[in-house]
Motif scaffolding. Sequence first.
Motif, PDB file in Angstrom:
ATOM      1  N   MET A   1       0.835  -1.191   0.000  1.00  0.00           N
ATOM      2  CA  MET A   1       0.000   0.000   0.000  1.00  0.00           C
ATOM      3  C   MET A   1       0.875   1.249   0.000  1.00  0.00           C
ATOM      4  O   MET A   1       1.845   1.331   0.747  1.00  0.00           O
ATOM      5  CB  MET A   1      -0.904   0.008   1.242  1.00  0.00           C
ATOM      6  N   ASN A   2       0.530   2.210  -0.822  1.00  0.00           N
ATOM      7  CA  ASN A   2       1.260   3.468  -0.860  1.00  0.00           C
ATOM      8  C   ASN A   2       0.685   4.408   0.180  1.00  0.00           C
ATOM      9  O   ASN A   2      -0.391   4.953   0.025  1.00  0.00           O
ATOM     10  CB  ASN A   2       1.138   4.090  -2.252  1.00  0.00           C
ATOM     11  N   ALA A   3       1.401   4.560   1.291  1.00  0.00           N
ATOM     12  CA  ALA A   3       0.880   5.341   2.418  1.00  0.00           C
ATOM     13  C   ALA A   3       0.880   6.829   2.145  1.00  0.00           C
ATOM     14  O   ALA A   3       0.408   7.603   2.956  1.00  0.00           O
ATOM     15  CB  ALA A   3       1.700   5.035   3.674  1.00  0.00           C
ATOM     16  N   SER A   4       1.417   7.278   1.028  1.00  0.00           N
ATOM     17  CA  SER A   4       1.494   8.719   0.756  1.00  0.00           C
ATOM     18  C   SER A   4       0.426   9.187  -0.219  1.00  0.00           C
ATOM     19  O   SER A   4       0.403  10.355  -0.577  1.00  0.00           O
ATOM     20  CB  SER A   4       2.879   9.072   0.206  1.00  0.00           C
ATOM     21  N   ALA A   5      -0.457   8.286  -0.666  1.00  0.00           N
ATOM     22  CA  ALA A   5      -1.420   8.673  -1.693  1.00  0.00           C
ATOM     23  C   ALA A   5      -2.825   8.195  -1.350  1.00  0.00           C
ATOM     24  O   ALA A   5      -3.287   7.186  -1.868  1.00  0.00           O
ATOM     25  CB  ALA A   5      -0.996   8.121  -3.051  1.00  0.00           C
ATOM     26  N   PRO A   6      -3.507   8.887  -0.399  1.00  0.00           N
ATOM     27  CA  PRO A   6      -4.868   8.487  -0.053  1.00  0.00           C
ATOM     28  C   PRO A   6      -5.778   8.543  -1.273  1.00  0.00           C
ATOM     29  O   PRO A   6      -5.708   9.450  -2.084  1.00  0.00           O
ATOM     30  CB  PRO A   6      -5.276   9.533   0.989  1.00  0.00           C
ATOM     31  N   VAL A   7      -6.642   7.536  -1.412  1.00  0.00           N
ATOM     32  CA  VAL A   7      -7.531   7.488  -2.560  1.00  0.00           C
ATOM     33  C   VAL A   7      -8.995   7.581  -2.162  1.00  0.00           C
ATOM     34  O   VAL A   7      -9.848   7.785  -3.019  1.00  0.00           O
ATOM     35  CB  VAL A   7      -7.301   6.189  -3.379  1.00  0.00           C
ATOM     36  N   VAL A   8      -9.318   7.409  -0.880  1.00  0.00           N
ATOM     37  CA  VAL A   8     -10.691   7.557  -0.415  1.00  0.00           C
ATOM     38  C   VAL A   8     -10.691   8.430   0.833  1.00  0.00           C
ATOM     39  O   VAL A   8      -9.669   8.571   1.496  1.00  0.00           O
ATOM     40  CB  VAL A   8     -11.334   6.184  -0.092  1.00  0.00           C
ATOM     41  N   ASN A   9     -11.854   9.009   1.133  1.00  0.00           N
ATOM     42  CA  ASN A   9     -11.947   9.899   2.283  1.00  0.00           C
ATOM     43  C   ASN A   9     -12.469   9.150   3.505  1.00  0.00           C
ATOM     44  O   ASN A   9     -13.443   9.554   4.141  1.00  0.00           O
ATOM     45  CB  ASN A   9     -12.851  11.102   1.963  1.00  0.00           C
ATOM     46  N   SER A  10     -11.827   8.032   3.808  1.00  0.00           N
ATOM     47  CA  SER A  10     -12.179   7.267   5.004  1.00  0.00           C
ATOM     48  C   SER A  10     -10.909   6.620   5.541  1.00  0.00           C
ATOM     49  O   SER A  10      -9.925   6.457   4.828  1.00  0.00           O
ATOM     50  CB  SER A  10     -13.224   6.199   4.687  1.00  0.00           C
ATOM     51  N   TYR A  11     -10.957   6.246   6.816  1.00  0.00           N
ATOM     52  CA  TYR A  11      -9.836   5.547   7.418  1.00  0.00           C
ATOM     53  C   TYR A  11      -9.841   4.065   7.069  1.00  0.00           C
ATOM     54  O   TYR A  11      -8.789   3.445   6.943  1.00  0.00           O
ATOM     55  CB  TYR A  11      -9.856   5.724   8.934  1.00  0.00           C
ATOM     56  N   PHE A  12     -11.048   3.497   6.905  1.00  0.00           N
ATOM     57  CA  PHE A  12     -11.172   2.073   6.587  1.00  0.00           C
ATOM     58  C   PHE A  12     -12.249   1.869   5.533  1.00  0.00           C
ATOM     59  O   PHE A  12     -13.189   2.670   5.418  1.00  0.00           O
ATOM     60  CB  PHE A  12     -11.546   1.259   7.840  1.00  0.00           C
ATOM     61  N   GLU A  13     -12.102   0.787   4.798  1.00  0.00           N
ATOM     62  CA  GLU A  13     -13.130   0.310   3.887  1.00  0.00           C
ATOM     63  C   GLU A  13     -13.541  -1.098   4.322  1.00  0.00           C
ATOM     64  O   GLU A  13     -12.677  -1.926   4.625  1.00  0.00           O
ATOM     65  CB  GLU A  13     -12.607   0.266   2.450  1.00  0.00           C
ATOM     66  N   ARG A  14     -14.841  -1.337   4.358  1.00  0.00           N
ATOM     67  CA  ARG A  14     -15.316  -2.652   4.780  1.00  0.00           C
ATOM     68  C   ARG A  14     -15.104  -3.677   3.667  1.00  0.00           C
ATOM     69  O   ARG A  14     -15.428  -3.424   2.504  1.00  0.00           O
ATOM     70  CB  ARG A  14     -16.794  -2.587   5.167  1.00  0.00           C
ATOM     71  N   ILE A  15     -14.615  -4.848   4.053  1.00  0.00           N
ATOM     72  CA  ILE A  15     -14.472  -5.977   3.124  1.00  0.00           C
ATOM     73  C   ILE A  15     -15.654  -6.928   3.276  1.00  0.00           C
ATOM     74  O   ILE A  15     -16.266  -7.349   2.309  1.00  0.00           O
ATOM     75  CB  ILE A  15     -13.151  -6.725   3.373  1.00  0.00           C
ATOM     76  N   ASP A  16     -15.962  -7.296   4.523  1.00  0.00           N
ATOM     77  CA  ASP A  16     -17.128  -8.122   4.820  1.00  0.00           C
ATOM     78  C   ASP A  16     -17.565  -7.810   6.245  1.00  0.00           C
ATOM     79  O   ASP A  16     -17.190  -6.773   6.802  1.00  0.00           O
ATOM     80  CB  ASP A  16     -16.856  -9.615   4.593  1.00  0.00           C
ATOM     81  N   GLU A  17     -18.342  -8.680   6.856  1.00  0.00           N
ATOM     82  CA  GLU A  17     -18.925  -8.396   8.166  1.00  0.00           C
ATOM     83  C   GLU A  17     -17.869  -8.086   9.226  1.00  0.00           C
ATOM     84  O   GLU A  17     -18.090  -7.244  10.106  1.00  0.00           O
ATOM     85  CB  GLU A  17     -19.774  -9.587   8.623  1.00  0.00           C
ATOM     86  N   HIS A  18     -16.717  -8.731   9.149  1.00  0.00           N
ATOM     87  CA  HIS A  18     -15.721  -8.586  10.208  1.00  0.00           C
ATOM     88  C   HIS A  18     -14.386  -8.018   9.740  1.00  0.00           C
ATOM     89  O   HIS A  18     -13.550  -7.667  10.570  1.00  0.00           O
ATOM     90  CB  HIS A  18     -15.464  -9.942  10.882  1.00  0.00           C
ATOM     91  N   ARG A  19     -14.166  -7.903   8.444  1.00  0.00           N
ATOM     92  CA  ARG A  19     -12.847  -7.505   7.942  1.00  0.00           C
ATOM     93  C   ARG A  19     -12.882  -6.119   7.313  1.00  0.00           C
ATOM     94  O   ARG A  19     -13.864  -5.725   6.673  1.00  0.00           O
ATOM     95  CB  ARG A  19     -12.343  -8.532   6.919  1.00  0.00           C
ATOM     96  N   TYR A  20     -11.773  -5.396   7.483  1.00  0.00           N
ATOM     97  CA  TYR A  20     -11.653  -4.024   7.014  1.00  0.00           C
ATOM     98  C   TYR A  20     -10.276  -3.808   6.393  1.00  0.00           C
ATOM     99  O   TYR A  20      -9.291  -4.407   6.826  1.00  0.00           O
ATOM    100  CB  TYR A  20     -11.818  -3.024   8.165  1.00  0.00           C
ATOM    101  N   LYS A  21     -10.239  -2.934   5.401  1.00  0.00           N
ATOM    102  CA  LYS A  21      -8.965  -2.548   4.785  1.00  0.00           C
ATOM    103  C   LYS A  21      -8.639  -1.119   5.183  1.00  0.00           C
ATOM    104  O   LYS A  21      -9.423  -0.207   4.934  1.00  0.00           O
ATOM    105  CB  LYS A  21      -9.054  -2.661   3.261  1.00  0.00           C
ATOM    106  N   PRO A  22      -7.490  -0.871   5.807  1.00  0.00           N
ATOM    107  CA  PRO A  22      -7.116   0.499   6.148  1.00  0.00           C
ATOM    108  C   PRO A  22      -6.678   1.263   4.902  1.00  0.00           C
ATOM    109  O   PRO A  22      -6.104   0.687   3.977  1.00  0.00           O
ATOM    110  CB  PRO A  22      -5.944   0.325   7.119  1.00  0.00           C
TER     111      PRO A  22
END
Length: 267
Positions: free
Chosen positions: A1-22
């Motif tokens: 992951m490129n930590a210097s180039a945010p692509v969404v305006n959120s801290y996390f994106e949901r993958i499924d009921e229990h998993r998240y992508k920072p």
Amino acid sequence: MNASAPVVNSYFERIDEHRYKPTAHVGGAWNTEEQHFSPLGGLITHAIDRHQAERPGAGMVMSRISFDILGRLALDECEVRVETVRPGRTIELVEATVLIAGRPVVRARAWFLAVLDTSAVAGGGAERLTPPDELAPWSMASVWPGGYIASLDARPLAPPQPGRATTWVSTGVELVAGERAGGVASFIALVDTANGIAVRQPPTAWMFPNVDLTIHLHRLPEGRWAGLDTTVVFGPTGQGITSTVLHDVAGPVGHAQQILTVRPLGD
């Protein structure tokens, strides 16, 4: 992951009921390739809120949450599992575990207490802080790197001093993309910032990360601002404590404590 180039305006994106992508907005201050704990603490609280909403007997409120950081918070997909360990009609204890690559990296426990009308005897807190709209912004990025710090609007009441600062923080970044987070989760997502607003020593020379965070609330916070009235103490044998009186714009809401491991950079 490129930590210097945010692509969404959120801290996390949901993958499924229990998993998240920072996202890159979660990038840490000590290591930009790791997660800053502040938004992860908010995510854990959000997951606990969702768990509680699915249970019967709603009407209790979170009054304490404690986080123990067990390992490296890689900037990778994480899983949050929540269970009720002490059910009850007036008091409940809930536990959450965060896993990265199948390994537990955070454990959290939250006490929920029944809501009662105690307004007739309420009182005893600290004085209200000068509101944030009367204060000038301060760039925390002048002290700390990372996507999380860059996402903040910070407004100190006075120039921060070594070991002492009172600062409002807020963010325009969503906690989880497309989901409405509750007021407590959004507030807690900012609290771990406290250890970075009143540095006793330059973080270029000394490390002082926290290994835990405990928050006690006597009132539920409201609004988008978290007021952090913070004092940092270093002891003589490698330990430190960051202590914070927590505020929203209406006044004090509780306290936070963090234990620090203090060591020269490179050790």
